[in-house]
Design a protein around this motif. Structure first.
Motif, short mmCIF file in Angstrom:
data_model
loop_
_atom_site.label_atom_id
_atom_site.label_comp_id
_atom_site.label_asym_id
_atom_site.label_seq_id
_atom_site.Cartn_x
_atom_site.Cartn_y
_atom_site.Cartn_z
N LEU A 105 -6.37 0.37 6.20
CA LEU A 105 -6.74 -0.38 4.99
C LEU A 105 -6.13 -1.78 5.02
CD1 LEU A 105 -7.94 -0.66 2.16
CD2 LEU A 105 -5.90 0.50 1.25
N ALA A 106 -4.89 -1.87 5.44
CA ALA A 106 -4.21 -3.17 5.48
C ALA A 106 -4.97 -4.16 6.35
CB ALA A 106 -2.78 -2.99 5.99
N ARG A 107 -5.51 -3.69 7.46
CA ARG A 107 -6.23 -4.58 8.38
C ARG A 107 -7.53 -5.10 7.78
NH1 ARG A 107 -4.04 -4.68 13.38
NH2 ARG A 107 -2.50 -3.07 13.87
N GLN A 108 -8.02 -4.47 6.72
CA GLN A 108 -9.27 -4.91 6.11
C GLN A 108 -9.07 -5.74 4.85
OE1 GLN A 108 -12.46 -1.67 6.21
NE2 GLN A 108 -10.63 -0.45 6.59
N LEU A 109 -7.82 -5.88 4.40
CA LEU A 109 -7.55 -6.65 3.20
C LEU A 109 -7.26 -8.10 3.55
CD1 LEU A 109 -5.40 -4.09 1.17
CD2 LEU A 109 -7.84 -4.59 0.97
N PRO A 110 -7.53 -9.04 2.64
CA PRO A 110 -7.46 -10.47 2.98
C PRO A 110 -6.07 -11.09 2.87
CG PRO A 110 -8.27 -10.21 0.74
CD PRO A 110 -8.08 -8.82 1.29
N ILE A 160 3.34 -1.35 3.89
CA ILE A 160 3.01 0.05 3.64
C ILE A 160 4.28 0.77 3.22
CG2 ILE A 160 2.10 2.18 4.64
CD1 ILE A 160 0.52 0.39 6.60
N ASN A 161 4.27 1.29 2.00
CA ASN A 161 5.42 1.99 1.42
C ASN A 161 6.67 1.11 1.38
OD1 ASN A 161 3.84 4.31 1.09
ND2 ASN A 161 4.36 5.05 3.13
N ARG A 162 6.46 -0.16 1.17
CA ARG A 162 7.57 -1.11 1.04
C ARG A 162 7.24 -2.09 -0.08
NH1 ARG A 162 9.59 -3.81 6.50
NH2 ARG A 162 11.06 -4.59 4.96
N GLU A 163 8.29 -2.49 -0.80
CA GLU A 163 8.10 -3.49 -1.84
C GLU A 163 8.09 -4.88 -1.22
OE1 GLU A 163 10.42 -3.04 -5.45
OE2 GLU A 163 11.03 -1.05 -4.75
N PRO A 164 7.33 -5.80 -1.79
CA PRO A 164 7.31 -7.16 -1.27
C PRO A 164 8.70 -7.78 -1.26
CG PRO A 164 5.51 -6.83 -2.80
CD PRO A 164 6.37 -5.60 -2.88
N CYS A 165 8.96 -8.54 -0.23
CA CYS A 165 10.26 -9.19 -0.08
C CYS A 165 10.51 -10.12 -1.26
CB CYS A 165 10.30 -9.97 1.24
SG CYS A 165 11.83 -10.85 1.53
N GLN A 166 11.71 -10.09 -1.80
CA GLN A 166 12.02 -10.95 -2.93
C GLN A 166 12.10 -12.41 -2.53
OE1 GLN A 166 15.47 -9.57 -4.96
NE2 GLN A 166 14.67 -7.52 -5.28
N ASP A 167 12.48 -12.69 -1.29
CA ASP A 167 12.58 -14.07 -0.83
C ASP A 167 11.25 -14.49 -0.21
OD1 ASP A 167 15.97 -13.59 0.10
OD2 ASP A 167 15.23 -14.86 -1.51
N ILE A 217 0.86 -1.18 0.00
CA ILE A 217 0.00 0.00 0.00
C ILE A 217 0.90 1.23 0.00
CG2 ILE A 217 -1.77 1.26 1.27
CD1 ILE A 217 -2.59 -1.45 2.51
N TRP A 218 0.65 2.12 -0.96
CA TRP A 218 1.48 3.32 -1.10
C TRP A 218 0.65 4.54 -0.71
CZ3 TRP A 218 6.53 2.41 -2.08
CH2 TRP A 218 6.85 1.12 -2.54
N THR A 219 1.08 5.19 0.38
CA THR A 219 0.37 6.35 0.91
C THR A 219 1.29 7.12 1.85
OG1 THR A 219 -1.53 7.06 2.24
CG2 THR A 219 -0.58 4.94 2.78
N ARG A 220 1.08 8.43 1.93
CA ARG A 220 1.81 9.23 2.92
C ARG A 220 1.11 9.22 4.27
NH1 ARG A 220 2.95 12.32 -1.87
NH2 ARG A 220 5.20 12.73 -2.10
N ASN A 221 -0.15 8.79 4.28
CA ASN A 221 -0.93 8.73 5.52
C ASN A 221 -0.78 7.32 6.10
OD1 ASN A 221 -2.91 8.58 7.52
ND2 ASN A 221 -4.30 9.95 6.41
N ILE A 222 0.19 7.14 6.99
CA ILE A 222 0.48 5.81 7.52
C ILE A 222 -0.72 5.21 8.26
CG2 ILE A 222 2.05 4.47 8.96
CD1 ILE A 222 3.30 5.74 6.47
N ALA A 223 -1.44 6.04 9.01
CA ALA A 223 -2.60 5.54 9.74
C ALA A 223 -3.66 5.02 8.77
CB ALA A 223 -3.18 6.64 10.63
N GLN A 224 -3.89 5.74 7.69
CA GLN A 224 -4.85 5.29 6.69
C GLN A 224 -4.39 3.99 6.04
OE1 GLN A 224 -7.14 7.32 2.93
NE2 GLN A 224 -4.91 7.43 2.90
#
Length: 443
Positions: free
Chosen positions: A395-400, A406-413, A384-391
């Motif tokens: 959102l992350a808590r509602q996704l499956p 948040i503002n990080r790329e998925p780990c390659q490993d 999730i890319w956003t400057r509003n960390i709380a937002q």
């Protein structure tokens, strides 16, 4: 049946190698069993020495090995060179750190090798997906029977050559050119003690079912969903850079490459414009040239399937922004492509496709993003890319998804999954194919 090696940049046949006969396969399984029985008694210093020799050989032959991958699955030469280097580092790591991970001397708990391990590896990273398992498995005292994807017979042969040149005991590692029925017979063979598999979920379910009937341990590295959500207040430059890396690295041939980019309305036009401008620099070219930024796909079937789904999406209302056309000329190239106005029910989004294609899904609001993500988890990752960390956290808590960043790329490993939990610090566990033995010594 023969295993045929094609050059994806030209579509021409390089060579073909015959499938092992039943007698040849039986001989190799017997040799593997004998080698495992001997290797389990070897000292940790002998095991470390073998891995160090392998690391040196990988480094000494990096150009040849990289060129083999490039000419057999189309990987860009600079990506192939990096893959060889990564394999050498992995061998060095377990050569130096492995002994401390396996206490052997008068310990209350020891870790005993299981024996011959069958490694079923996919085509996306011909060397890395082998060596990340091979190094710790050999260090633990096991033997390995290796089955690469059908389009990689030369890479399979190169791996076997490396082990021979490193003076590995005869039968310790075999590359097997065998058919699917032969693979099935190996899975149920009592001399094969455990399995490792990397690839798609459909094949994994069949392999796991056979292994489960025999109550054999199996470690799975599965293709999974990866998604990027770009909210209105996101840092556009960071989001676009992440999109390029996650979707176009290795020509989009990643089991965890981003399926799509769900973009909020306030930033959608800017995201599409900036991403499409960046994609102009990703031009298909000869993968053997270091200046090339986009190589061909590994197989013609893979390219045909990708283009079929692109055409289906266009017919269903998606819009082509960049690429999306089948190029003329030799080889299995596909241009860096961008589809806009993709909707969640399109197969191009729902199905895990390999290739240099980005799909943009426009969401009218955050609630729509939550609805669009239903049915995609939990075995997946969302950034999730956003400057509003709380937002972003809300959102992350509602996704499956099982992993939300948040503002990080998925780990390659991506972690391996098995009964025992196997990943530590990005490395395959050296204890994955070991029995835990309790040792009590009385005076």
């Amino acid at each position: 049946m023969a295993f045929i090696s094609y050059h994806p940049a030209t579509g021409t046949e390089v060579t073909h190698l015959n499938t092992l006969s039943a007698a040849e396969l039986e001989q190799r399984v017997q040799q593997s069993q004998l080698a495992a029985q001997t290797w389990r008694q070897s000292s940790v210093s002998d095991r470390s020495a073998l891995l160090n020799r392998l690391a040196s050989l990988l480094s000494a032959n990096r150009e040849r090995l990289a060129m083999c991958m490039t000419r057999e699955m189309g990987k860009l030469l600079n990506e192939a060179l990096a893959e060889v280097d990564r394999c050498a580092l992995e061998c060095n790591y377990f050569a130096t750190q492995g002994p401390a991970m396996l206490p052997l001397a008068r310990s209350m708990n020891t870790f005993e090798p299981m024996g011959s391990v069958l490694l079923l590896s996919s085509w996306r990273f011909p060397l890395w997906q082998v060596f990340r398992v091979l190094a710790p498995t050999l260090m633990a005292g096991n033997a390995v029977l290796l089955k690469l994807a059908e389009n990689l017979p030369l890479c399979a042969r190169e791996i076997e050559f490396l082990l021979t040149e490193a003076d590995a005991p005869n039968g310790l590692v075999f590359s097997l050119l065998i058919t699917k029925p032969q693979v099935a017979s190996l899975i149920i063979d009592t001399r094969v003690k455990a399995l490792a598999f990397s690839g798609n979920r459909e094949d994994a379910s069949r392999v796991a079912a056979l292994a489960g009937q025999q109550l054999k341990p199996i470690v799975l590295e599965l293709d999974e969903t990866e998604l990027h959500v770009i909210l209105d207040d996101a840092d556009l430059n960071l989001a676009v850079a992440a999109a390029l890396r996650s979707r176009f690295r290795n020509a989009g041939q990643l089991g965890h490459a981003a399926r799509g980019f769900m973009v909020a309305p306030g930033i959608a036009d800017s995201f599409v414009t900036k991403l499409s401008a960046q994609l102009a620099e990703w031009q298909p070219g000869d993968p053997e040239q270091l200046v090339s930024t986009l190589g061909p796909l590994a197989t013609q079937m893979q390219r045909d399937e990708l283009h079929f789904q692109v055409q289906a999406a266009l017919a269903d209302g998606a819009q082509a922004v960049v690429g999306c056309e089948l190029p003329a000329g030799a080889g299995w190239y596909y241009p860096a492509s961008l589809l806009d106005w993709v909707h969640p029910q399109m197969t191009v989004f729902r199905q895990q496709l390999s290739g240099p294609l980005a799909c943009v899904l426009r969401a009218p609001n955050v609630e729509a993003i939550i609805d669009m993500c239903q049915g995609l988890g939990p075995d997946g990752t969302v950034s999730i890319w956003t400057r509003n960390i709380a937002q972003g956290e809300q959102l992350a808590r509602q996704l499956p998804f099982g992993t939300c960043l948040i503002n990080r790329e998925p780990c390659q490993d991506k972690g391996y999954r098995s009964q025992s939990g196997l990943m530590a610090e990005g490395h395959f566990s050296i204890r994955a194919f070991c029995h835990t033995k309790t040792l009590r010594v009385s005076a």
